[in-house]
Design a protein around this motif. Sequence first.
Motif, PDB file in Angstrom:
ATOM      1  N   TYR A 162      44.064  37.721  32.357  1.00  0.00           N
ATOM      2  CA  TYR A 162      42.768  38.083  32.942  1.00  0.00           C
ATOM      3  C   TYR A 162      42.805  39.458  33.590  1.00  0.00           C
ATOM      4  N   GLU A 163      44.014  39.881  34.021  1.00  0.00           N
ATOM      5  CA  GLU A 163      44.134  41.174  34.702  1.00  0.00           C
ATOM      6  C   GLU A 163      44.270  42.324  33.697  1.00  0.00           C
ATOM      7  N   LYS A 164      44.649  42.005  32.482  1.00  0.00           N
ATOM      8  CA  LYS A 164      44.797  43.069  31.484  1.00  0.00           C
ATOM      9  C   LYS A 164      44.443  42.647  30.052  1.00  0.00           C
ATOM     10  N   LEU A 165      45.159  41.652  29.519  1.00  0.00           N
ATOM     11  CA  LEU A 165      45.100  41.411  28.076  1.00  0.00           C
ATOM     12  C   LEU A 165      43.693  41.132  27.537  1.00  0.00           C
ATOM     13  N   LEU A 166      42.918  40.315  28.263  1.00  0.00           N
ATOM     14  CA  LEU A 166      41.579  39.970  27.768  1.00  0.00           C
ATOM     15  C   LEU A 166      40.576  41.110  27.972  1.00  0.00           C
ATOM     16  N   LEU A 167      40.972  42.135  28.738  1.00  0.00           N
ATOM     17  CA  LEU A 167      40.074  43.269  28.970  1.00  0.00           C
ATOM     18  C   LEU A 167      40.228  44.336  27.897  1.00  0.00           C
ATOM     19  N   LEU A 168      41.328  44.273  27.169  1.00  0.00           N
ATOM     20  CA  LEU A 168      41.667  45.391  26.274  1.00  0.00           C
ATOM     21  C   LEU A 168      40.695  45.555  25.102  1.00  0.00           C
ATOM     22  N   LYS A 169      40.171  44.434  24.594  1.00  0.00           N
ATOM     23  CA  LYS A 169      39.236  44.501  23.460  1.00  0.00           C
ATOM     24  C   LYS A 169      38.089  45.483  23.753  1.00  0.00           C
ATOM     25  N   ASP A 170      37.512  45.385  24.941  1.00  0.00           N
ATOM     26  CA  ASP A 170      36.365  46.240  25.264  1.00  0.00           C
ATOM     27  C   ASP A 170      36.780  47.637  25.710  1.00  0.00           C
ATOM     28  N   LEU A 171      38.094  47.837  25.880  1.00  0.00           N
ATOM     29  CA  LEU A 171      38.562  49.163  26.299  1.00  0.00           C
ATOM     30  C   LEU A 171      39.047  50.000  25.112  1.00  0.00           C
ATOM     31  N   MET A 172      38.989  49.423  23.908  1.00  0.00           N
ATOM     32  CA  MET A 172      39.436  50.183  22.733  1.00  0.00           C
ATOM     33  C   MET A 172      38.541  51.408  22.550  1.00  0.00           C
TER      34      MET A 172
END
Length: 203
Positions: A162-172
């Motif tokens: 929740y602090e990183k991995l699931l956020l990465l999709k929208d940060l591409m």
Amino acid sequence: MEKLSNDSTGHDWWHTERVYKVAKHIAREEKADIFIVEIAALLHDIADWKFHEGNLEAGPEAAGSFLLKEGLDPGRTGKITNIIRGISFKGNNVENNELDLEGKVVQDADRIDAIGAIGIARAFAYGGYKGNQIYIPDLNPAIHNTFEEYKNSNTTTINHFYEKLLLLKDLMNTRTAKRIAEERHSFMQTYLEKFYSEWNVNI
Ligand code: ADP
Ligand code: NI
């Protein structure tokens, strides 16, 4: 190229090789400068801050002096060291460095390798190395407003999702990486559903 590859062995070489391959793929699709992307991908983890007392300059410095010694011109060397300095994840609420197209490509490739089946394996490996627990049910994920907070945080590996991995999709940065990220993201969601179901012994 062979020389560079040999030079980076030892420290998580397989991650570097995957990032190199993914970065090349994205670079072709996005029409980025392949040479810059290749070298930056190969050297991006040459001296990671996590293993150099939190020093964010260790990587760019090591890569820069290596490339100049190998005879690369200062212009392209500077472009590559800027990428290595800029791509690292510094916390979920920390502003990102401005990157050129080649930097965006290498950052995306590095982040692709942090998600999906490989990403899950790497997260649990890293959590174990740090001595973190896999899951504590009443420990909420944290918001990291500074790099210091992210660096010093004591989290569980499930919270790291929740602090990183699931956020990465929208940060591409690139469309190509967004496409690759979609599938890996939904696999992680499925994984978490299974994890909670087994944790709660829903059988
Ligand atoms: P990046 O290559 O994007 O800079 P890092 O070097 O920060 O990624 O991390 C290396 C791997 O370890 C990544 O897959 C990352 O998600 C994972 N990782 C980093 N911090 C933690 C943590 N606190 N718990 C579990 N995994 C982590
Ligand atoms: Ni990396």
